[in-house]
Each structure stands twice: as C-alpha cells, then as structure tokens.
Design an enzyme around this catalytic site. Structure first.
Site, PDB file in Angstrom:
ATOM      1  N   LYS A  50       0.844  -1.196   0.000  1.00 33.42           N
ATOM      2  CA  LYS A  50       0.000   0.000   0.000  1.00 33.42           C
ATOM      3  C   LYS A  50       0.875   1.241   0.000  1.00 33.42           C
ATOM      4  CE  LYS A  50      -3.784   2.062   2.733  1.00 33.42           C
ATOM      5  NZ  LYS A  50      -4.633   1.885   3.934  1.00 33.42           N
ATOM      6  N   SER A  69      -9.411   2.290   3.295  1.00 38.50           N
ATOM      7  CA  SER A  69      -8.502   3.012   2.421  1.00 38.50           C
ATOM      8  C   SER A  69      -7.535   2.092   1.666  1.00 38.50           C
ATOM      9  CB  SER A  69      -7.700   4.025   3.242  1.00 38.50           C
ATOM     10  OG  SER A  69      -6.892   3.360   4.205  1.00 38.50           O
ATOM     11  N   SER A  72      -9.947  -0.236   7.467  1.00 40.39           N
ATOM     12  CA  SER A  72      -9.405  -0.156   6.114  1.00 40.39           C
ATOM     13  C   SER A  72      -8.713  -1.408   5.596  1.00 40.39           C
ATOM     14  CB  SER A  72      -8.430   1.027   6.015  1.00 40.39           C
ATOM     15  OG  SER A  72      -9.131   2.238   6.123  1.00 40.39           O
TER      16      SER A  72
END
Length: 461
Positions: A81, A156, A180
């Site tokens: 990420k 997210s 998330s």
C-alpha cells in the site's frame, strides 16, 4: 497449471512452487506484470508499478534459490500500500501534498517481507491520507472494484483489495485505522485480518491515529494471511499462525450480532449474510446464539475523537498542505475541533470500554457481525462532497469496524456464503478477545473449506 490458475494460486502455493523449482520468480513477476498491464487501465489499483526493479529482484531471488536459499516468501511477488515506505520510492499517501522525496529507509513490514524473500512489484492506490472507506481522489483517480467497476473496492486499502481480487498480485499490504483492511476484504471477496494492536510494528512510526491504526494484508485465503502474519509479526506465539490456521478450532461458542455500536440502519443483505454464516457454523458443530455486545453510549465518541484528530495531525504534517483536496482540508478542520483533552479522554476510556464490551467473551469464544452495513457502494459515492457529508456517509455504510480499532483486539473479515443479489461480495466479521488471532484464523480456515470462496473469481480478471 495454466497461467490463470497460477495467478490465482495464492502466496502459500506460489512459495511452495518456487521452493520446489516448479516455477521461477522471474516467470511469476512477468505473469503478474502482464496482468497489471492488461487490467490496470480498468481498475486503477496501482499508484506505481516497479516493473524494472521487480524483474531485477526476481532474478536475484532465482539465484538465491539456486544457491539453496529457502526463505518462506522467496521469489513471491507482493504489492505494498502506498502508505508504506520502500527505499528509493516516493510514499504519496494518496495525495499531491507529499514532499516528492524518495524514502531513505523502509517501513518495518516492508523490511520483513523483503527479508523473507518477497519481491515488491508496486505500490497500491489509497485515498488521500487514507481517510475514507473508498479509494478515489484528484491526485490518482478512482480505483474500481473488479466485481463491478461501477462500485468501490472500499478503502482506504482499496488498491490492495482490487489488485488481489483481480490477481494482479497474490497478496498486498494494507492498513486499518477504522476498518481499512476489513472493508476492502468485504467488498472484494477477500480475507482481511486486523491484527491485535502492536502485533506488527509500524516502525519507524510509533503509532498512528492515536493508537487506532494497525497494518496487515489482503489475501485470497486464510493460509496466505497466516503465513504473512508469521513473517511480519513481532515475537512469535508458541504455535505459529500457519499451524493455528491448519488446526481444527474445536466446538466453539459463537455469538452473532447485527446491531452496530451506533444507531445505523443495516441492510437486509448483510443481515442475511450473518444468518447464513451462522447456519454454516451450526452445521460444523458450533453453538451459535444471537447476542449483542454491550457497546455503551460513548464508544462511538471515542472512535471519532481519535480518528478525526489523527486526520487533523496528518494533514498538518504534509509538506505542501495547499495541495490537499477540499474534502481533506474539511476533515482537518473537523479534527481541529477535537481538543487534545478529548483524545486523552478517549484513550483513558479505552480500557473501560474494552472491559465492558469484552464481557461477551466470558460466555462466547467468537463474535460474528457484518463487516459493512451494506454491499459495495458506488465507486464515486463521496466524490465532490464536503467533509461532513462524507463523514456521515461513511458512518452509515461502515458502522461495524472502528470500535475494534479503539479496543485494539483482532477482527477478521471473510466472504459470506452467498453474494448480494447483484453478485457482489459481502463480508462477515469474526471478532475475538485480545490476542486471539490464532483462534480466528482456525475458525476462518474451517469456514473457507466449507464456503470455498477462493474458487470465486471476479468478472474483471
């Protein structure tokens, strides 16, 4: 094994194949880079693809294999990420407000993955400052769900979720400050474990969002999550997570609840998902009973205080705050109304909240809830909205996850037995008492063998 089967084989199987010499790391990297080139224009799951570097690292992994190296992830491609630092790469955090300087050291989770032999192929998309439960923004565009590109993969960690669901990589790192990891897992038909707080180091950061955030992974299988947790976690438990996932859980006492911590309408389809999961659990010999946790009246206030003040702090730390999108600046202003004393109260209240809520585990071993309040919403559900309207929308769609970031204990999202009426994945959340990742993984692996969600593939793949 054909190329599609190889792409969907998962971390554990690919690691075994590399170790046995059945496939070379460079072959795997080329396979996944080809899939990224083909599907990325439709999904926008990546902020940065590190193709040349990944091929060089794969070549080195193959040389290490030939020399007898048997690291647990040797040669396996993985994405990270874009909140994690990779040396020589910019960490954008979903925003143009970053300073533009490449990282000089790596986040601990990346360092551990590399030490285990993994090959980093790219950095996945995230909304600005990882604030919201969708992955869209003006800096890097809209990330779309491979099950239906009009819907969001969540956030997210939506880029990671979309990339793994479409087999652009077998696994990707994710982070979770209020859901998330679990939200993209639910929206994309994946396994997403929010580990116990501090299980995986956030170093060089000490904490994030005032203790709410943790890091972990998006994967297709429970075994993949267990292996990656073994690699990334701090001091190992007496029995590895891989061993825990392979061990039958025994007959457990399971509570189910579809009531969130705050008064929010819950969709009929996600309620049905919990009921169907309860039916599978009963068929496996577990005792299942409906029971709501005693959330109390102030836990949601504590979650909001830590979250909004954390967003305010992050927005104030970016090198170019004038480049933040309007919505993010609005979130920062909302967080600025949360005084430090309110955050101190929330942190002090954590122990009492956790003790009251966790009384449920005096009678039950595991709690099952929905992961989200409804199936995946539109990919641009909150695009162009202000901070307050977005915050209210997030609270309505995602009311089941943030409380467990506040208490700090593990929670795991897995796919429900049946999708929504229009074929979209729905997630159910398994919650355990503190330090119960092994129990959750064991139960989830048993459910995986029964439900067989790894056999499901999205249309965009």
């Amino acid at each position: 094994m054909d190329r599609d089967e190889l792409a969907f084989a998962g971390v554990v199987r690919l690691a075994e194949m590399v170790r046995a010499g059945d496939v070379r790391s460079r072959e795997l990297v080329e396979l996944f880079l080809g899939r990224i080139e083909r599907l990325e224009p439709e999904l926008n799951a990546f902020r940065r693809v590190m193709a040349e570097r990944a091929l060089a690292d794969a070549q080195q992994a193959d040389s290490r294999h030939d020399a007898g190296d048997d690291r647990p992830l040797l040669g396996v491609p993985i994405a990270v990420k874009d909140t994690e630092d990779v040396v020589g790469e910019v960490t954008a955090w979903g925003t143009d407000a970053h300073g533009g300087a490449p990282a000089r050291e790596e986040t601990e989770i990346v360092r551990r993955l590399r030490a285990a032999g993994a090959v980093i192929v790219g950095k996945t998309n995230t909304p600005e400052l990882a604030i919201i439960g969708a992955t869209e923004g003006p800096a890097f565009g809209v990330c779309r769900n491979p099950w239906n590109t009009d819907r969001t993969p969540g956030g997210s960690s939506g880029g990671s979720g979309a990339a793994v669901a479409a087999a652009l990589v077998p696994a990707a790192t994710a982070s979770d400050g209020a859901g998330s990891i679990r939200i993209p897992a639910a929206n994309c038909g994946l396994v997403g474990l929010k580990p116990q707080r501090d299980r995986i180091s956030l170093a060089p950061a000490r904490e994030h969002w005032h203790g709410m955030s943790v890091v972990g992974f998006e994967t297709r299988t429970v075994a993949d999550t267990a292996l990656l947790l073994d690699v990334a976690a701090g001091p190992a438990p007496e029995r590895s997570y891989t061993e825990a996932a392979a061990r039958p859980p025994g007959a457990l006492r399971v509570a189910t609840s579809t009531r969130p911590a705050s008064p929010t309408p819950v969709g009929a389809e996600v309620k049905r998902a919990v009921e169907e999961t309860a039916g599978v659990l009963r068929s496996l010999g577990h005792r299942v009973e409906e029971r709501d946790p005693d959330y109390g009246n102030t836990v949601a206030n504590a979650v909001i205080a830590r979250y909004l003040r954390g967003v305010h702090d992050d927005a104030g730390a970016v090198p170019r705050p004038e480049r933040l999108q309007r919505r993010t600046r609005g979130f920062a202003r909302l967080g600025g109304t949360i005084p430090p004393a309110a955050v101190d109260w929330a942190r002090r209240a954590e122990a009492g909240h956790a003790a009251r809520i966790n009384k449920l585990f005096d009678e039950f071993d595991v709690l099952v809830t929905p992961t989200t309040g409804r199936p995946p919403v539109g990919a641009t559900q909150w695009e162009g909205l202000g901070a307050l309207r977005t915050l209210l929308g997030l609270a309505n769609v995602y009311p089941f996850t943030g409380v467990w970031n506040h208490t700090g204990q593990p929670a795991l999202s897995i796919p429900a037995p049946s999708p929504s009426e229009d074929g979209l994945p729905i997630g159910v959340q398994l919650v355990g008492p503190p330090d119960s990742e092994g129990r959750l993984l064991s139960l989830a692996a048993q459910l995986e063998a029964e439900i067989r969600w790894p056999e499901r593939r999205p249309p965009v793949s």
